[in-house]
Design a protein around this motif. Structure first.
Motif, short mmCIF file in Angstrom:
data_model
loop_
_atom_site.label_atom_id
_atom_site.label_comp_id
_atom_site.label_asym_id
_atom_site.label_seq_id
_atom_site.Cartn_x
_atom_site.Cartn_y
_atom_site.Cartn_z
N GLY A 1 -7.64 21.89 19.38
CA GLY A 1 -6.85 23.11 19.24
C GLY A 1 -6.99 23.73 17.86
N LEU A 2 -7.01 22.89 16.83
CA LEU A 2 -7.17 23.40 15.46
C LEU A 2 -8.55 23.99 15.22
CD1 LEU A 2 -5.33 20.91 13.07
CD2 LEU A 2 -4.75 23.28 13.56
N ASP A 3 -9.53 23.57 16.01
CA ASP A 3 -10.86 24.18 15.91
C ASP A 3 -10.83 25.63 16.37
OD1 ASP A 3 -12.05 21.90 14.90
OD2 ASP A 3 -12.78 21.22 16.85
N ASP A 4 -9.91 25.94 17.30
CA ASP A 4 -9.86 27.27 17.90
C ASP A 4 -8.83 28.21 17.28
OD1 ASP A 4 -11.79 26.43 19.73
OD2 ASP A 4 -10.29 25.76 21.17
N ALA A 5 -7.82 27.68 16.60
CA ALA A 5 -6.74 28.53 16.09
C ALA A 5 -6.10 27.91 14.86
CB ALA A 5 -5.68 28.73 17.18
N GLN A 6 -5.45 28.74 14.08
CA GLN A 6 -4.71 28.30 12.91
C GLN A 6 -3.22 28.62 13.13
OE1 GLN A 6 -6.04 26.89 9.70
NE2 GLN A 6 -7.28 26.30 11.44
N PRO A 7 -2.42 27.61 13.43
CA PRO A 7 -1.01 27.87 13.68
C PRO A 7 -0.25 28.18 12.39
CG PRO A 7 -1.39 25.53 13.68
CD PRO A 7 -2.75 26.19 13.55
#
Length: 125
Positions: free
Chosen positions: A45-51
């Motif tokens: 998930g962190l590869d795809d987005a920065q929360p």
């Protein structure tokens, strides 16, 4: 037209019921929520987005949330993201030592307190 972008919260929690609860609570507060049952799925998930904020459990089926939080802090692209750690272990807050998390919330947790803390950390951004 002007659109306000929703703040994004990542939740790393192995309990399906709690993941659903976090989604319902935070989406009602107009956050975009992504939940992850395992550390491996969290990293994808962190590869795809920065929360804007990460909420994570300490005890996970494939590792330790404390170690994950340290890895998040050590990566340049994620080091700025606030982290709220959660645990059902009563003594965790006292024993957490060098945790890089901004905050610890014990389970079971007060919903209003959780929402207040999420708002606090996402408004600082």
């Amino acid at each position: 037209m002007y659109y306000l972008m929703k703040k994004q919260v990542f939740v790393l929690e192995d309990d399906e019921g709690l993941r659903e609860l976090f989604s319902l609570l935070l989406e009602a507060e107009f956050f975009e929520v992504s939940t992850f049952p395992t550390i491996q799925s969290f990293w994808r998930g962190l590869d795809d987005a920065q929360p804007d904020l990460i909420i994570m459990d300490v005890m996970l089926p494939d590792g330790n949330g404390m170690e994950v939080s340290m890895e998040v802090r050590n990566q340049e692209k994620t080091s700025h993201i606030p982290i709220i750690m959660m645990s059902a272990h009563r003594d965790f807050n006292r024993d957490r030592g060098s945790s890089p998390a901004e905050e610890f919330i014990a389970k079971p947790f007060d919903i209003d307190h959780l929402i207040e803390r999420v708002n606090h950390y996402t408004q600082e951004i």
